[in-house]
Structure formats: C-alpha cells, structure tokens
Scaffold this motif. Structure first.
Motif, PDB file in Angstrom:
ATOM      1  N   ASN A  48      -1.738  -7.542   6.247  1.00  0.00           N
ATOM      2  CA  ASN A  48      -0.413  -7.432   5.624  1.00  0.00           C
ATOM      3  C   ASN A  48       0.069  -5.987   5.573  1.00  0.00           C
ATOM      4  O   ASN A  48       1.253  -5.701   5.779  1.00  0.00           O
ATOM      5  CB  ASN A  48      -0.439  -8.031   4.219  1.00  0.00           C
ATOM      6  CG  ASN A  48      -0.534  -9.548   4.238  1.00  0.00           C
ATOM      7  OD1 ASN A  48      -0.148 -10.177   5.230  1.00  0.00           O
ATOM      8  ND2 ASN A  48      -1.039 -10.139   3.166  1.00  0.00           N
ATOM      9  N   ILE A  49      -0.856  -5.059   5.265  1.00  0.00           N
ATOM     10  CA  ILE A  49      -0.493  -3.635   5.274  1.00  0.00           C
ATOM     11  C   ILE A  49      -0.047  -3.228   6.675  1.00  0.00           C
ATOM     12  O   ILE A  49       0.945  -2.512   6.864  1.00  0.00           O
ATOM     13  CB  ILE A  49      -1.692  -2.771   4.824  1.00  0.00           C
ATOM     14  CG1 ILE A  49      -1.920  -2.928   3.310  1.00  0.00           C
ATOM     15  CG2 ILE A  49      -1.475  -1.300   5.168  1.00  0.00           C
ATOM     16  CD1 ILE A  49      -0.879  -2.271   2.434  1.00  0.00           C
ATOM     17  N   ALA A  50      -0.796  -3.687   7.682  1.00  0.00           N
ATOM     18  CA  ALA A  50      -0.456  -3.346   9.066  1.00  0.00           C
ATOM     19  C   ALA A  50       0.927  -3.879   9.431  1.00  0.00           C
ATOM     20  O   ALA A  50       1.744  -3.174  10.047  1.00  0.00           O
ATOM     21  CB  ALA A  50      -1.513  -3.907  10.007  1.00  0.00           C
ATOM     22  N   LYS A  51       1.214  -5.103   9.055  1.00  0.00           N
ATOM     23  CA  LYS A  51       2.504  -5.709   9.401  1.00  0.00           C
ATOM     24  C   LYS A  51       3.671  -4.978   8.746  1.00  0.00           C
ATOM     25  O   LYS A  51       4.750  -4.851   9.327  1.00  0.00           O
ATOM     26  CB  LYS A  51       2.517  -7.181   8.981  1.00  0.00           C
ATOM     27  CG  LYS A  51       1.641  -8.076   9.848  1.00  0.00           C
ATOM     28  CD  LYS A  51       1.677  -9.520   9.344  1.00  0.00           C
ATOM     29  CE  LYS A  51       0.820 -10.428  10.230  1.00  0.00           C
ATOM     30  NZ  LYS A  51       0.803 -11.816   9.736  1.00  0.00           N
ATOM     31  N   ARG A  52       3.459  -4.474   7.550  1.00  0.00           N
ATOM     32  CA  ARG A  52       4.553  -3.835   6.813  1.00  0.00           C
ATOM     33  C   ARG A  52       4.798  -2.398   7.250  1.00  0.00           C
ATOM     34  O   ARG A  52       5.936  -1.926   7.245  1.00  0.00           O
ATOM     35  CB  ARG A  52       4.271  -3.866   5.309  1.00  0.00           C
ATOM     36  CG  ARG A  52       4.393  -5.237   4.679  1.00  0.00           C
ATOM     37  CD  ARG A  52       4.278  -5.142   3.167  1.00  0.00           C
ATOM     38  NE  ARG A  52       5.322  -4.303   2.587  1.00  0.00           N
ATOM     39  CZ  ARG A  52       5.363  -3.929   1.319  1.00  0.00           C
ATOM     40  NH1 ARG A  52       4.389  -4.302   0.508  1.00  0.00           N
ATOM     41  NH2 ARG A  52       6.334  -3.180   0.860  1.00  0.00           N
ATOM     42  N   PHE A  53       3.741  -1.685   7.610  1.00  0.00           N
ATOM     43  CA  PHE A  53       3.897  -0.232   7.784  1.00  0.00           C
ATOM     44  C   PHE A  53       3.498   0.291   9.170  1.00  0.00           C
ATOM     45  O   PHE A  53       3.559   1.492   9.395  1.00  0.00           O
ATOM     46  CB  PHE A  53       3.070   0.511   6.728  1.00  0.00           C
ATOM     47  CG  PHE A  53       3.519   0.239   5.319  1.00  0.00           C
ATOM     48  CD1 PHE A  53       4.632   0.890   4.806  1.00  0.00           C
ATOM     49  CD2 PHE A  53       2.853  -0.680   4.512  1.00  0.00           C
ATOM     50  CE1 PHE A  53       5.053   0.649   3.497  1.00  0.00           C
ATOM     51  CE2 PHE A  53       3.268  -0.921   3.214  1.00  0.00           C
ATOM     52  CZ  PHE A  53       4.381  -0.260   2.709  1.00  0.00           C
TER      53      PHE A  53
END
Length: 593
Positions: free
Chosen positions: A193-198
């Motif tokens: 999720n962190i990867a997808k957002r940032f």
C-alpha cells in the motif's frame, strides 16, 4: 561473474570496497546495484536480514551524491537506533575516500541538541529513525525540500512498529523527491500500500522465495510445559557450552525479567530492548561483540540493529506472534557460509505453530529431547576436556611456575590430580543436575490419569467462585489454562464454591501458577491464590463442615487428600469423613485444606 570491480562505481567507492575485502556482490547486490547505477528508478528490494541490503542501496546512493553541494540530497529511514547507527558506520566505510562527503545519523535516546548542530553543518545524506526526524522537522532544524533520494530500509518492520503515519508525513514532506527505494524482508499488504501511494512504476527485485531461511541453519524445537520454560532455557544453555547467541522474547518486560534471572544465576548475559537508553544499549553491544557476553536476551525490534556474523545459536524463548518474524530471528545465525542452530522452546499447544512456521519458511524442524541432568554433565565434561587438550599455555608460564607445581603435587597420583581438577570445574554443574527432573512435556502424566493427582501435588485456594461467574469446574479450568498456558492435565480435583474455589496442581507447577495468576484480574477483581493449607477458618470458611447439598467444603464436590469423599465434613489425608449423601459426617482429624 559479476564482481565489484566490474561495476561502474565511482573510483573512490571501488577502492574502499576492495580495501574492505569485498569481491563478489551478494544476490540482492547483483540485482540492485547495476540497475541503480545505470538507470535509477523507484525500486523494491526483497531480501532477508543479513543479505547485504545496506550496500545494495548504500553504494548507488553514494555514487549519485554530489559532494560539492551542502544540502540534504538523500534520506534513509530505518526502524531502530541500532540499525541507524549501523547504516551510518557502513556509509563511512564505503565513502572514506570521497572528499567532502558528510553523512549524519539522527535517532532518539540521545540529546537532540548535538544532532541539530550536525544537521545544520550541511550533510548530504541523513540516516534517521522516523520519530527523531519528525522532531527535527517540527523544530525547523532541518529541511527536506531538496531531497532527491529516499530509502525505506526494513519497511515491513517500520510499519509493524506503528510508523505508518510518520512515514507518510515524511514522504509528503519531500516535494523534490525523484526516487524512492524500498527494502523489506516481506512484501505484505501494508508495504504494498505504501508503494502504491508514494512510488512510481517501481521495479521489484527479489532474492529467493519469500521467507526461505538459510539452508545452513538447523531448526530444532523442544516441547515442555509452560511453567518449565525458564528451566528449559537454563538446561539448553548449560548443555551448550561455548554458546554465542541471541535469546528472543516477545516483550520488553519478558526480556528484562528473563535476563535478570539468568544474571542472578551467574550466566554472562544482558538484556537489549527499547526501554534501555542509548548509552546502555551501545555498551551491551560492545560487550557482546567482544564476546564478554555469551548471549543477549533481546526483543525483535532491538535485535534489528545487531550485525554479528559468528552467532552460533538463536533461541526462541517464546515463538513470535507473527510466524514471518521467525525468519528474521533465525537469520541472525548461519551467516557468511557458517552453520547455525535455531532452538525454539514451545508448549504442547504451540506445536501447531511450529507446523505453520515450517510451511512459511519452507524448512524442516526437528523435535529434540530436552537433555537430562546426566547428559548436561557429560557434555560439559567433554567440553572441559577439549579445552585442556587444545590449551596452549604461554612459554614463560612453565618456566616460572613448573617447579612450584611439581613440589606441591609430586606425591599425588596423576589420575587423582586430574579427577580433582575436573571436580573443581564441574562440581556446581553436578550438584545442580544430580536430581534434575525431566522437563520434556508429558512426563508428569506417566502412571496416572491426572498429572496433579498423586503424591507430588499441591492444593491451591483461589478467591474466585460462582458469584464471580465461575459457575463450573470447566470454567475455572479454562481461566487457569488460558491465563497461564499450562496443560489442562496439570490441574484436577476442582472445587467451586460461592466466593472461592480450590484445585490441585502438580507441585512443580504450583509456584509458577501462583505467581502468574496473582498478577491477573478477573472481571476487574484482583486474583489471589495461596496454598489451601495456609487458609484459616475465616472468610467463607472452606474447611468447616457445612452439610451442603452436594457435600464437601459447604457445597460443591470435594476430595480428601487420599481418597474421594462427598460428605460435608473436612477432607482428611485418608479421604472425606462425611457421608455420600451430603449430610455430613464426623470431623476428620487428617490434613486440612
């Protein structure tokens, strides 16, 4: 074959790496470094602890650093102070020939004033823990406006530790960030999720299958009843002379308590957890690395900063709550091509957890017997004999003391001298294990239906009864076993009354159960236990005949010390003296409960 000299690193870095003795990059380094040197993009690197991730991102980061600029160009976030310091030290080694390079580590546990001075001196790279970095940002001591590279190291652990909001805040405050490099041991949903957002169009580099442990590690587990867990730990330490390892606990309190008990017993160990200040933690690590300590007792978070290659054993005093964490723990041993042993102490209930971990780490675990006293003595004897055999005294030692030694023992037989020397070395071990009990789970059930029935049992009073919602023996048994994690077979002869209850337990488990339950609360009420013999005739008078409808102790089924009786009289050593219909009987003169 890829070598460091064949990589397109700047000359200063290549020279430093050669001086460090590095020749062939590790698998994660082979995949990541060439990519980040030739065409830097957002990447995710998946590899276990101890696989060389620091160099995988550190060398490209230093390669792209402009030492002529005096502002923060790169930021590395790590979960712990120890890991922060470790990364900073590695950067210093790699960049020692880069004139003008300045790196700074900022983390909690030390005065912030000194770190403010360092960040204002114009470092190009900052290594930080999220909390201390945000503190500096809020004080306006630091700006991230010109950061181009951001590295999230041990991203899964930072998220597990509750740094999600901090990471998101930091990512949002790096407006000029061009590249985000995320390194993690696992790719769980939180990390994704962190990867997808940032992150943008990242490329993923993975080494081996997720959560596969080192093949050089022997995974062993020992099954014991929960109340024997500490004694099992001692037994394993004594059975492993020369151990150099890490003992893992779940909580900081368990870490502190376990290490203190071991230290009081003469073991060379020390705790390592987050509640210790930085000075103390650094001192512990110095002693451990110099092998002044045979082991450290650590929490998972604190152990993330340990970078030692020759650890012989990892002991899971308690299995981790998350089976994936097992991989991080076991990965502390078996490094640099060496073999290692990972021991886990489990209760019978936790064997299913072992099977689950086996599936996740794709490794076979071997059930081993907890050694008995004779085996411990024998193992330490052979270890001592080997030490004597391989010892190399200094040459001047014999010249100075040999005459005195001969004069003192000239008339003593050689075999007698050896026997006495070995006795002096082993007498404490022999005394400690002369009547050692079998700690393997199940031994207490041999020869009887109930583990607590028979002579070696203790009857306990507990201040909970039917008015507290303990309406049956089964409910009390469930409370006891769930609160202490002992086996149900260790508890029997349960008597439930209005305001209190009684039960028998194995004498070896009694002290553990009293200590554990006395620290609990039941529906807001503090639990109190004591041996039933110590109860007086006050309160709800458990020892007086009451002629209850079902007999014994004024109501509820009761049992005498030797035989079963359901009368209203006192239970005696030879059974109840009351009649079976509950109308009471003569006073018993036997043992009172």
């Amino acid at each position: 074959m890829i070598t460091f000299s064949s990589l397109s690193l700047r000359e200063e870095l290549t020279r430093a790496v050669e001086e460090l003795g590095f020749e062939t990059p590790t698998p994660i380094q082979q995949k990541v470094i060439p990519h980040l040197l030739s065409q830097p993009t957002d990447i995710i690197g998946l590899a276990q602890t101890g696989t060389g991730k620091t160099a995988a991102f550190g060398l490209p980061l230093l390669h792209h650093t402009d030492v002529a600029q005096r502002h923060v160009q790169a930021l590395v976030l790590s979960p712990t102070r120890e890991l922060c310091m470790q990364i900073q030290e590695e950067f210093k080694k790699y960049g020692k020939h880069m004139r003008g390079l300045k790196t700074t580590a900022v983390y909690g546990g030390v005065p912030i004033s000194g770190q403010i001075r360092e960040v204002k001196a114009g470092p190009q790279i900052i290594v930080a823990t999220p909390g201390r970095l945000i503190d500096l940002l809020e004080r306006k001591a630091l700006s991230l406006d010109q950061v181009q590279y951001l590295v999230l190291d041990e991203a899964d652990e930072m998220l597990n530790m509750g740094f999600r909001e901090d990471i998101e805040f930091i990512l949002k405050n790096t407006p000029e960030r061009e590249f985000t490099w995320l390194f993690s041991a696992t790719m769980n949903n939180d990390v994704r999720n962190i990867a997808k957002r940032f992150m943008n169009n990242w490329k993923e580099h993975s080494v081996a299958a997720a959560n596969v442990t080192n093949e050089n590690i022997d995974h062993q587990y020992y099954v014991t009843n929960h109340h024997n867990r500490f004694e099992t730990l001692r037994r394993l330490l004594d059975f492993t002379p020369g151990i150099y390892g890490i003992i893992f606990t779940r909580t900081k309190q368990d870490c502190q308590d376990t290490s203190e008990k071991l230290m009081r017993m003469g073991y060379h160990v020390s705790p390592l957890h987050g509640d210790m200040d930085q000075k103390m933690r650094s001192k512990v690590m110095e002693r451990f690395k110099s092998k002044a300590l045979q082991a450290i007792v650590a929490t998972d978070v604190a152990a993330r900063g340990i970078d030692v290659n020759d650890i012989t054993h990892v002991i899971n005093y308690e299995l981790p709550d998350d089976p994936e964490v097992y991989t991080h723990r076991s990965g502390r041993t078996g490094r640099a091509g060496k073999s290692g042993i990972c021991m886990s102490i489990v209760s019978p209930k936790e064997i299913s957890n072992i099977r689950q971990i086996e599936r996740i780490v794709k490794a076979r675990f071997h059930r081993s017997d907890i050694p008995d006293g004779a085996e411990v003595v024998r193992k330490r004897l052979f270890h001592y004999l080997e030490q004597i055999e391989t010892a190399k005294p200094k040459g001047d030692f014999a010249a100075v003391y040999q005459q005195s030694i001969h004069e003192r023992f000239d008339e003593m037989d050689k075999d007698e001298l050896i026997r006495r020397l070995i006795w002096l070395q082993l007498k404490e071990t022999i005394d400690a294990y002369q009547d050692a009990e079998d700690l393997n789970a199940g031994y207490e059930n041999k020869g009887s239906k109930g583990a607590a029935s028979g002579r070696s049992s203790v009857r306990l009073f507990i201040n909970l009864g039917m008015k507290d919602g303990i309406t049956s023996a089964e409910k009390l048994l469930n409370f006891i076993t769930e609160s202490t994690d002992i086996e149900p077979g260790l508890v029997d002869r349960i008597t439930v009354r209005d305001l209190s209850s009684f039960f028998n337990v194995s004498s070896s488990a009694a002290e553990f159960i009293v200590a554990t339950l006395s620290a609990k609360k039941f529906k807001g009420r503090k639990v109190r236990l004591e041996e039933a013999e110590q109860r007086s005739d006050r309160g709800d008078r458990p020892e007086r005949s009451g002629g209850g409808s079902r007999g014994g102790y004024g109501g509820g089924r009761s049992y005498g010390g030797g035989g079963r009786g359901e009368g209203g009289g006192r239970g005696g050593d030879r059974g109840s003296y009351g009649s079976r219909d509950g109308r009471g009987g003569a006073k018993g003169s036997g043992r009172r409960y």
